[in-house]
Design a protein around this motif. Sequence first.
Motif, short mmCIF file in Angstrom:
data_model
loop_
_atom_site.label_atom_id
_atom_site.label_comp_id
_atom_site.label_asym_id
_atom_site.label_seq_id
_atom_site.Cartn_x
_atom_site.Cartn_y
_atom_site.Cartn_z
N GLY A 49 -11.11 0.68 -13.39
CA GLY A 49 -11.74 -0.37 -12.59
C GLY A 49 -12.52 0.24 -11.44
O GLY A 49 -13.38 1.09 -11.65
N LEU A 50 -12.18 -0.14 -10.22
CA LEU A 50 -12.93 0.33 -9.06
C LEU A 50 -12.03 0.38 -7.83
O LEU A 50 -11.25 -0.55 -7.58
N VAL A 51 -12.16 1.47 -7.08
CA VAL A 51 -11.47 1.62 -5.79
C VAL A 51 -12.55 1.67 -4.72
O VAL A 51 -13.51 2.44 -4.82
N LEU A 52 -12.38 0.86 -3.67
CA LEU A 52 -13.37 0.74 -2.61
C LEU A 52 -12.74 0.95 -1.24
O LEU A 52 -11.56 0.67 -1.04
N SER A 53 -13.56 1.40 -0.29
CA SER A 53 -13.16 1.43 1.11
C SER A 53 -14.40 1.46 1.99
O SER A 53 -15.42 2.02 1.61
N GLU A 54 -14.29 0.85 3.17
CA GLU A 54 -15.41 0.95 4.11
C GLU A 54 -15.27 2.17 5.01
O GLU A 54 -16.20 2.53 5.71
N VAL A 55 -14.08 2.80 5.01
CA VAL A 55 -13.89 4.00 5.81
C VAL A 55 -14.13 5.22 4.93
O VAL A 55 -13.89 5.19 3.72
N PRO A 56 -14.63 6.32 5.50
CA PRO A 56 -14.99 7.48 4.69
C PRO A 56 -13.79 8.24 4.15
O PRO A 56 -12.65 8.01 4.60
N PRO A 57 -14.02 9.13 3.20
CA PRO A 57 -12.93 9.94 2.65
C PRO A 57 -12.15 10.67 3.72
O PRO A 57 -12.68 11.02 4.77
N SER A 58 -10.86 10.86 3.44
CA SER A 58 -9.88 11.58 4.27
C SER A 58 -9.32 10.75 5.41
O SER A 58 -8.37 11.17 6.07
N VAL A 59 -9.84 9.56 5.65
CA VAL A 59 -9.37 8.73 6.75
C VAL A 59 -8.03 8.08 6.40
O VAL A 59 -7.85 7.55 5.30
N ALA A 60 -7.09 8.12 7.34
CA ALA A 60 -5.77 7.52 7.13
C ALA A 60 -5.80 6.04 7.50
O ALA A 60 -6.59 5.62 8.34
N PRO A 61 -4.92 5.25 6.91
CA PRO A 61 -4.86 3.83 7.25
C PRO A 61 -4.19 3.62 8.61
O PRO A 61 -3.36 4.41 9.04
N THR A 62 -4.60 2.57 9.30
CA THR A 62 -3.97 2.14 10.55
C THR A 62 -3.77 0.64 10.49
O THR A 62 -4.34 -0.04 9.62
N ARG A 63 -3.00 0.12 11.42
CA ARG A 63 -2.78 -1.33 11.45
C ARG A 63 -4.11 -2.07 11.57
O ARG A 63 -4.35 -3.07 10.90
N GLN A 64 -5.01 -1.58 12.45
CA GLN A 64 -6.29 -2.24 12.64
C GLN A 64 -7.14 -2.18 11.39
O GLN A 64 -7.86 -3.14 11.07
N ARG A 65 -7.06 -1.08 10.65
CA ARG A 65 -7.86 -0.97 9.42
C ARG A 65 -7.38 -1.94 8.36
O ARG A 65 -8.17 -2.41 7.54
N PHE A 66 -6.07 -2.24 8.34
CA PHE A 66 -5.58 -3.26 7.42
C PHE A 66 -6.14 -4.63 7.81
O PHE A 66 -6.52 -5.43 6.95
N ILE A 67 -6.18 -4.91 9.10
CA ILE A 67 -6.75 -6.18 9.57
C ILE A 67 -8.23 -6.26 9.23
O ILE A 67 -8.71 -7.28 8.73
N ASP A 68 -8.96 -5.17 9.47
CA ASP A 68 -10.39 -5.15 9.17
C ASP A 68 -10.65 -5.35 7.68
O ASP A 68 -11.62 -6.01 7.28
N ARG A 69 -9.78 -4.78 6.85
CA ARG A 69 -9.95 -4.88 5.40
C ARG A 69 -9.86 -6.32 4.91
O ARG A 69 -10.46 -6.68 3.88
N SER A 70 -9.13 -7.16 5.64
CA SER A 70 -8.93 -8.55 5.20
C SER A 70 -10.25 -9.27 4.98
O SER A 70 -10.39 -10.06 4.03
#
Length: 295
Positions: A207-228
């Motif tokens: 299928g497909l894996v997507l992210s708005e943050v670049p490679p190697s970046v770790a997840p944070t609480r704010q990034r989970f909120i932004d992903r919503s």
Amino acid sequence: MPALTALARDDRSARVLLSMIGTPADVATGKLLTEVGAAELISIAEGDGTVPGMDRVEAAVWRDRLLSAATPDRLAERIVEASKFRVIIPSDPDWPTSLNDLGHRAPYALWAKGRTELLAEPLPQRITVTGARAATSYGAHVTDELCGDLAQSGRTLVAGAAYGIEASAHRAALIRDANTIAVLASGVDRPYPAGHTDLIDRIAREGLVLSEVPPSVAPTRQRFIDRSRILAALSSATIIVEAGSRSGSLHTATEAAQLGRLVGAVPGPVTSAASTGTNLLLQSGHALVITDGAD
């Protein structure tokens, strides 16, 4: 020539750079990006002149926020390291135009592994399914049944690859050879949660894996909120299967509603804390009752 401007040779390279130094969903940056373009935005940020639409104090704060971690030499290295990954920008044919509904909060770019053509499908083809990480057996069973129906009807299932409901949604699609998209809060080369590395790798292959943050970046609480907002904007409907009263999936439902998307929730036992959030959505009239794929 200013160092960052030298890295932002055109719109694509400037958006790649912006995805590395910018704050996701930042309205001030998004507004300026719309007005002047990515390359000019980088030039303005690195200069000391006026910033369109901002007074001197606002401009100083914006520049400081954008450039505080902008070490040109390290950024140049990161750009080279990231060059092996696919990056999609709004001028690309595979850019999902539904993200434009986010306005100034739209992602600067999308990093991708897998079948990016899934993003070019009509919006009604994609359904986001999310819910509790600590899913009950009831939630897992309903998710499998519901997503099985959707998969068999040709829908692409979108989720965040988390434990619980989202993993059940992805697996229901994969088992039925249907399409699925995982939107991560980390870089596409950094599967999260780590316990789902095999699942995410399989999604990237089939299928497909997507992210708005670049490679190697770790997840944070704010990034989970932004992903919503991305999970909500990618699809024509967002379905919450199980959710506690403070579940992050309720934020996805709110984002979907604000975008004018359909929001649905699966009713659960009144004795189950895992269904408190979904039952509240239904009780308040913020979601439609979902019992199966036909709904």
